[in-house]
Design a protein around this motif. Structure first.
Motif, PDB file in Angstrom:
ATOM      1  N   ASN A  59      -1.839   1.670  -3.034  1.00 45.07           N
ATOM      2  CA  ASN A  59      -1.914   1.020  -4.573  1.00 45.07           C
ATOM      3  C   ASN A  59      -3.164   1.309  -5.367  1.00 45.07           C
ATOM      4  OD1 ASN A  59      -3.930  -0.070  -3.012  1.00 45.07           O
ATOM      5  ND2 ASN A  59      -3.254  -2.520  -3.366  1.00 45.07           N
ATOM      6  N   GLU A  86      -8.088   5.492  -5.137  1.00 42.89           N
ATOM      7  CA  GLU A  86      -8.344   5.325  -3.727  1.00 42.89           C
ATOM      8  C   GLU A  86      -7.556   6.514  -2.957  1.00 42.89           C
ATOM      9  OE1 GLU A  86      -6.662   1.200  -3.053  1.00 42.89           O
ATOM     10  OE2 GLU A  86      -8.734   0.495  -3.464  1.00 42.89           O
ATOM     11  N   GLU A 117       0.844  -1.293   0.036  1.00 45.98           N
ATOM     12  CA  GLU A 117       0.017   0.092  -0.008  1.00 45.98           C
ATOM     13  C   GLU A 117       0.788   1.064  -0.058  1.00 45.98           C
ATOM     14  OE1 GLU A 117      -3.110  -0.339  -0.369  1.00 45.98           O
ATOM     15  OE2 GLU A 117      -3.373  -2.277   0.369  1.00 45.98           O
ATOM     16  N   LYS A 119      -6.353  -0.804   8.661  1.00 46.57           N
ATOM     17  CA  LYS A 119      -7.177  -2.118   8.383  1.00 46.57           C
ATOM     18  C   LYS A 119      -6.627  -3.197   9.402  1.00 46.57           C
ATOM     19  CE  LYS A 119      -8.269  -3.993   3.930  1.00 46.57           C
ATOM     20  NZ  LYS A 119      -8.068  -4.099   2.429  1.00 46.57           N
TER      21      LYS A 119
HETATM   22  C1  MMA Z   1      -9.226  -4.315  -1.564  1.00 43.50           C
HETATM   23  C2  MMA Z   1      -8.901  -2.814  -1.152  1.00 43.50           C
HETATM   24  C3  MMA Z   1      -7.559  -2.154  -1.683  1.00 43.50           C
HETATM   25  C4  MMA Z   1      -6.548  -2.844  -0.915  1.00 43.50           C
HETATM   26  C5  MMA Z   1      -6.623  -4.327  -1.168  1.00 43.50           C
HETATM   27  C6  MMA Z   1      -5.641  -5.120  -0.428  1.00 43.50           C
HETATM   28  C7  MMA Z   1      -9.056  -5.626  -2.896  1.00 43.50           C
HETATM   29  O1  MMA Z   1      -9.100  -4.307  -2.955  1.00 43.50           O
HETATM   30  O2  MMA Z   1      -9.375  -2.365   0.303  1.00 43.50           O
HETATM   31  O3  MMA Z   1      -7.685  -0.872  -1.219  1.00 43.50           O
HETATM   32  O4  MMA Z   1      -5.461  -2.455  -1.221  1.00 43.50           O
HETATM   33  O5  MMA Z   1      -7.801  -4.970  -0.779  1.00 43.50           O
HETATM   34  O6  MMA Z   1      -5.793  -6.523  -0.758  1.00 43.50           O
END
Ligand code: MMA
Ligand code: CA
Length: 400
Positions: free
Chosen positions: A362, A367, A360, A373
């Motif tokens: 990403n 986003e 991240e 998280k």
């Molecule tokens: C989700 C979302 C993204 C995050 C990925 C990590 C599939 O997408 O929360 O922002 O980077 O999960 O696996």
């Protein structure tokens, strides 16, 4: 009829026929000759025009050849110039990027300086106010001190004068006592020699009366001085009383100031208790509120603002560790909505310390908001679409 006549007549018919055909042919030939003559004339005219046109084309071809050579030369020059401009463009782009970087740094520095300037201005204003009050108090005390010093000096002078007078009176008293003793001795002698010394006795009586008068005058003067001394003493006592009253007033004011300060502290403590009762958690110098619903990033922020707080800003590992213990995915006050890739906290400061989960951020431009998280990991930030719904955490600084 004879056979010869018939033959001749047939020949005549044949001849007539052939004559007619020849006449027709001649007429046709004549017509075709006329047409060819017209065509030839037209071709001659068109030949003349084409010759003129060809000459003009030849001239214009020569001019174009000259022009082409000039254009070739100018094309070569332009190519050289373009190459030089490309080089200079690359250099200028580099320079502009360096300037942009230094401009951004300066902007950040300027913002920090502005904030610190505002704080210093507030502090300076408070100090100026307290300085003005202290200056007024000091001036009043100086004035009262000057007046008291003057009065004390006047009293000292009058005290010194009275002491001198008292010493003179004592001396004169001693002298008078000596004189009286001498007079008594002389009186004894005079009693014996009374008749002879009657004259001298009378003189001495007069002298004594004069001394008595002067003694009485001195006594009156001394009494007046004593009265004035008493009045001055009273005045001084009243002034001392006034100084005492003013000192008491000042002490009362100082006490009131202390009480006010103490009551402010108590109010801050009360505010803290209120917040703790309303579900806020206290940690270090701030209060934290974790939502029980899920909302978009902006709606979450609005809720914090409405509570007089804002989304949480994480500045150090202690805050990061503190917030993980709530075991929830939560929005925090970090976004790059303004400029893609430039992460900023909600108070406008740039992100310097970060705890991104591996891989991240990403999400690029889809986003732009950050959530806590995987709370079981120390590095657990994730960039997420701002429109998705999550729990959130508000933060409010505690000003003690
Ligand atoms: C989700 C979302 C993204 C995050 C990925 C990590 C599939 O997408 O929360 O922002 O980077 O999960 O696996
Ligand atoms: Ca992501």
């Amino acid at each position: 009829m004879c056979q010869t006549d018939i033959k001749w007549e047939m020949e005549m018919v044949l001849l007539q026929t052939s004559y007619n055909n020849l006449t027709k042919e001649r007429d046709q030939l004549q017509t075709s000759y006329n047409n060819l003559t017209i065509e030839r004339d037209q071709l001659q005219t068109s030949n003349i025009n084409l010759t003129i046109e060809r000459d003009q084309l030849q001239t214009s071809y020569n001019n174009l050849a000259i022009e082409r050579d000039q254009l070739q030369t100018s094309y070569n020059n332009l190519t050289i110039e373009r190459d030089q401009l490309q080089t200079s463009n690359i250099n200028l782009t580099k320079e502009r990027d360096q300037l942009q970087t230094s401009y951004n740094n300066l902007t950040i520095e300027r913002d920090q300086l502005q904030t610190s300037n505002i704080n210093l201005t507030i502090e300076r204003d408070q100090l100026q106010t307290s300085n003005i009050n202290l200056t007024i108090e000091r001036d009043q005390l100086q004035t009262s001190n000057i007046n008291l010093t003057k009065e004390r000096d006047q009293l000292q002078t009058s005290y010194n004068n009275l002491a001198i007078e008292r010493d003179q009176l004592q001396t004169s008293n001693i002298n008078l006592t000596i004189e009286r003793d001498q007079l008594q001795t002389s009186n004894i002698n005079l009693t014996i020699e009374r008749d002879q010394l009657q004259t001298s006795y009378n003189n001495l009586t007069i002298e004594r009366d004069q001394l008595q008068t002067s003694y009485n005058n001195l006594t009156i003067e001394r009494d007046q001085l004593q009265t004035s001394n008493i009045n001055l003493t009273k005045e001084r006592d009243q002034l001392q009383q006034t100084v005492g009253d003013i000192t008491k007033e000042r002490n009362d004011l100082q006490r009131q100031l202390k009480d006010t300060e103490a009551s402010c502290k108590t109010r801050a403590e009360k505010d803290k208790m209120n917040m703790l009762n309303n579900g806020w958690q206290f940690f270090r110098d701030g209060f934290y509120h974790i939502s029980s619903q899920r909302k978009t990033w902006q709606e979450s922020r609005n809720d914090c603002l409405q509570k007089g707080a804002d989304l949480m800003i994480i500045n150090n590992i202690e805050e990061q560790t503190f917030i993980r213990q709530f075991n929830k995915y939560m929005w925090i006050g970090l976004t790059d909505s303004e400029t893609e890739g430039t992460w900023k906290w909600v108070d406008g400061t740039p992100m310097t310390t970060s705890y991104w989960d591996s891989g991240e951020p990403n999400g690029g431009s889809s986003e732009n908001c950050v959530e806590i998280k995987y709370y079981d990991k120390e590095n657990n930030w994730n960039d997420e679409a701002c429109s998705s719904s999550h729990f959130w955490v508000c933060e409010k600084k505690f000003l003690s």
